[in-house]
Design a protein around this motif. Structure first.
Motif, PDB file in Angstrom:
ATOM      1  N   ASN A  37       0.861  -1.181   0.000  1.00 30.19           N
ATOM      2  CA  ASN A  37       0.000   0.000   0.000  1.00 30.19           C
ATOM      3  C   ASN A  37       0.892   1.224   0.000  1.00 30.19           C
ATOM      4  N   PHE A  38       0.532   2.218  -0.809  1.00 37.23           N
ATOM      5  CA  PHE A  38       1.291   3.466  -0.788  1.00 37.23           C
ATOM      6  C   PHE A  38       0.481   4.480  -0.012  1.00 37.23           C
ATOM      7  N   ASP A  39       0.930   4.801   1.207  1.00 44.21           N
ATOM      8  CA  ASP A  39       0.168   5.636   2.117  1.00 44.21           C
ATOM      9  C   ASP A  39       0.215   7.102   1.698  1.00 44.21           C
ATOM     10  N   SER A  40      -0.717   7.875   2.252  1.00 49.19           N
ATOM     11  CA  SER A  40      -0.780   9.299   1.938  1.00 49.19           C
ATOM     12  C   SER A  40      -0.049  10.149   2.965  1.00 49.19           C
ATOM     13  N   TYR A  41       0.299   9.564   4.118  1.00 46.57           N
ATOM     14  CA  TYR A  41       0.965  10.306   5.186  1.00 46.57           C
ATOM     15  C   TYR A  41       2.331   9.682   5.441  1.00 46.57           C
ATOM     16  N   ASN A  42       3.326  10.517   5.747  1.00 42.70           N
ATOM     17  CA  ASN A  42       4.700  10.044   5.959  1.00 42.70           C
ATOM     18  C   ASN A  42       5.208   9.250   4.759  1.00 42.70           C
ATOM     19  N   SER A  43       4.896   9.753   3.578  1.00 38.88           N
ATOM     20  CA  SER A  43       5.347   9.098   2.356  1.00 38.88           C
ATOM     21  C   SER A  43       5.602  10.163   1.300  1.00 38.88           C
ATOM     22  N   GLY A  44       6.315   9.785   0.269  1.00 42.65           N
ATOM     23  CA  GLY A  44       6.579  10.736  -0.799  1.00 42.65           C
ATOM     24  C   GLY A  44       7.298  10.072  -1.955  1.00 42.65           C
ATOM     25  N   GLY A  45       7.377  10.790  -3.045  1.00 41.54           N
ATOM     26  CA  GLY A  45       8.083  10.303  -4.215  1.00 41.54           C
ATOM     27  C   GLY A  45       8.694  11.469  -4.964  1.00 41.54           C
ATOM     28  N   MET A  46       9.880  11.267  -5.519  1.00 40.86           N
ATOM     29  CA  MET A  46      10.534  12.338  -6.266  1.00 40.86           C
ATOM     30  C   MET A  46      11.582  11.770  -7.208  1.00 40.86           C
ATOM     31  N   TYR A  53      13.787   7.496  -9.963  1.00 35.01           N
ATOM     32  CA  TYR A  53      12.605   7.985  -9.263  1.00 35.01           C
ATOM     33  C   TYR A  53      12.475   7.148  -7.995  1.00 35.01           C
ATOM     34  N   VAL A  54      12.290   7.821  -6.849  1.00 34.62           N
ATOM     35  CA  VAL A  54      12.312   7.134  -5.560  1.00 34.62           C
ATOM     36  C   VAL A  54      10.989   7.330  -4.830  1.00 34.62           C
ATOM     37  N   LEU A  55      10.442   6.233  -4.307  1.00 36.58           N
ATOM     38  CA  LEU A  55       9.293   6.267  -3.409  1.00 36.58           C
ATOM     39  C   LEU A  55       9.770   5.953  -1.999  1.00 36.58           C
ATOM     40  N   GLN A  56       9.182   6.636  -1.025  1.00 36.56           N
ATOM     41  CA  GLN A  56       9.534   6.404   0.383  1.00 36.56           C
ATOM     42  C   GLN A  56       8.270   6.440   1.215  1.00 36.56           C
ATOM     43  N   GLN A  57       8.198   5.567   2.225  1.00 35.75           N
ATOM     44  CA  GLN A  57       7.105   5.635   3.179  1.00 35.75           C
ATOM     45  C   GLN A  57       7.505   4.933   4.471  1.00 35.75           C
ATOM     46  N   LEU A  58       6.782   5.291   5.539  1.00 36.34           N
ATOM     47  CA  LEU A  58       6.989   4.638   6.829  1.00 36.34           C
ATOM     48  C   LEU A  58       5.947   3.543   7.016  1.00 36.34           C
ATOM     49  N   GLU A  61       2.046   3.676   8.988  1.00 36.65           N
ATOM     50  CA  GLU A  61       1.935   5.022   8.425  1.00 36.65           C
ATOM     51  C   GLU A  61       2.047   6.089   9.500  1.00 36.65           C
ATOM     52  N   TYR A  62       1.347   5.877  10.630  1.00 38.23           N
ATOM     53  CA  TYR A  62       1.362   6.838  11.736  1.00 38.23           C
ATOM     54  C   TYR A  62       2.235   6.263  12.850  1.00 38.23           C
ATOM     55  N   VAL A  63       3.504   6.603  12.825  1.00 34.86           N
ATOM     56  CA  VAL A  63       4.458   6.052  13.787  1.00 34.86           C
ATOM     57  C   VAL A  63       4.441   6.888  15.064  1.00 34.86           C
ATOM     58  N   LYS A  64       4.424   6.198  16.210  1.00 33.88           N
ATOM     59  CA  LYS A  64       4.485   6.863  17.503  1.00 33.88           C
ATOM     60  C   LYS A  64       5.905   6.761  18.068  1.00 33.88           C
ATOM     61  N   PRO A  65       6.256   7.615  19.015  1.00 37.10           N
ATOM     62  CA  PRO A  65       7.583   7.518  19.634  1.00 37.10           C
ATOM     63  C   PRO A  65       7.799   6.147  20.270  1.00 37.10           C
ATOM     64  N   ASN A  66       9.011   5.622  20.112  1.00 34.50           N
ATOM     65  CA  ASN A  66       9.430   4.329  20.676  1.00 34.50           C
ATOM     66  C   ASN A  66       8.670   3.140  20.092  1.00 34.50           C
ATOM     67  N   GLU A  67       8.049   3.342  18.947  1.00 36.57           N
ATOM     68  CA  GLU A  67       7.350   2.256  18.267  1.00 36.57           C
ATOM     69  C   GLU A  67       8.230   1.730  17.128  1.00 36.57           C
ATOM     70  N   PRO A  68       8.450   0.420  17.053  1.00 38.98           N
ATOM     71  CA  PRO A  68       9.246  -0.124  15.943  1.00 38.98           C
ATOM     72  C   PRO A  68       8.617   0.235  14.599  1.00 38.98           C
ATOM     73  N   SER A  69       9.445   0.651  13.678  1.00 41.28           N
ATOM     74  CA  SER A  69       8.943   1.037  12.363  1.00 41.28           C
ATOM     75  C   SER A  69       9.948   0.622  11.297  1.00 41.28           C
ATOM     76  N   LYS A  70       9.512   0.731  10.055  1.00 38.00           N
ATOM     77  CA  LYS A  70      10.388   0.470   8.919  1.00 38.00           C
ATOM     78  C   LYS A  70      10.333   1.661   7.972  1.00 38.00           C
ATOM     79  N   ILE A  71      11.513   2.098   7.532  1.00 36.70           N
ATOM     80  CA  ILE A  71      11.603   3.120   6.497  1.00 36.70           C
ATOM     81  C   ILE A  71      11.762   2.380   5.176  1.00 36.70           C
ATOM     82  N   MET A  72      10.757   2.486   4.329  1.00 35.57           N
ATOM     83  CA  MET A  72      10.714   1.701   3.099  1.00 35.57           C
ATOM     84  C   MET A  72      11.065   2.571   1.898  1.00 35.57           C
ATOM     85  N   PHE A  73      11.861   2.011   0.997  1.00 33.75           N
ATOM     86  CA  PHE A  73      12.266   2.714  -0.222  1.00 33.75           C
ATOM     87  C   PHE A  73      12.010   1.831  -1.435  1.00 33.75           C
TER      88      PHE A  73
END
Length: 211
Positions: A37-46, A53-58, A61-73
């Motif tokens: 899924n390509f989210d609308s928040y904390n994501s972008g492309g350029m 051309y690069v896509l990025q998202q977390l 989508e809504y990451v909280k402090p101290n919550e495990p997350s992945k930065i996807m490219f």
């Protein structure tokens, strides 16, 4: 006149259906081929340079402090095709310019990759992706750690291309945003239901009291 009067409820219903459809976020229907899924928040492309051309998202989508997350490219060429055998570096800077994380220069088999990270504080961050140009000898730069930069997209002294993405870490925005989206959809459905009931009742009255 009678035909126009009969068609008016149909136009109202069609308008409301399109309104409900447009209220639903695009991520309900589409996904980028390189992301589930390509989210609308904390994501972008350029676009980067003349080739990438690069896509990025977390994730989530809504990451909280101290919550495990992945930065996807997803690094693609200008035609949306996969890139292979690419050398990259990833940095994360806080809003005050401090570099809080670095993934050193590494050669990857594919341009689709993710990096696990835990944001410890609320705030805005900038994620910098650097892509090494192909004409540079990779062995000399692999696993090296360049110093932090003030201008994040500056590529002076680096034969590379850079992209900067902005993300925000909050406690409650995800809940507020989700409630707002579903509230809009629910409100539109209620309006549509009310109009349909009104049309039904009006027609029954007209049949009961013919002119």
């Amino acid at each position: 006149m009678i035909l126009a009067k009969n068609l008016r409820p149909c136009f109202i219903i069609v308008f409301l259906v399109f309104y409900i459809y447009s209220s639903i976020p695009s991520t309900f229907f589409t996904a980028d081929a390189h992301f589930d899924n390509f989210d609308s928040y904390n994501s972008g492309g350029m676009g980067i340079g003349n080739k990438y051309y690069v896509l990025q998202q977390l994730e989530p989508e809504y990451v909280k402090p101290n919550e495990p997350s992945k930065i996807m490219f997803s690094i693609q060429d200008k035609h949306g095709k996969d890139i292979h055998d690419v050398t990259v570096m990833v940095e994360i800077y806080s809003i005050n310019g401090e570099r809080v994380f670095m993934f050193p220069w590494t050669t990857l088999e594919t341009g689709d990759f993710n990096i696990p990270f835990v944001f410890t504080k609320i705030g805005n961050y900038q994620i910098v992706l650097s892509i090494l140009n192909e004409d540079l000898a990779r062995n000399k730069i692999l696993d090296t750690v360049p110093p932090p930069r003030t201008i994040l997209n500056d590529s002076v002294n680096c034969n590379c291309e850079r992209a900067v993405f902005n993300v925000s870490i909050t406690e409650t925005f995800g809940l507020i945003s989700t409630l707002a989206i579903y509230g809009t959809i629910l409100g539109a459905i209620i309006v549509l239901g009310t109009v349909i009931i009104w049309i039904f009742v009006s027609r029954r009255k007209n049949r009961s009291n013919p002119i």
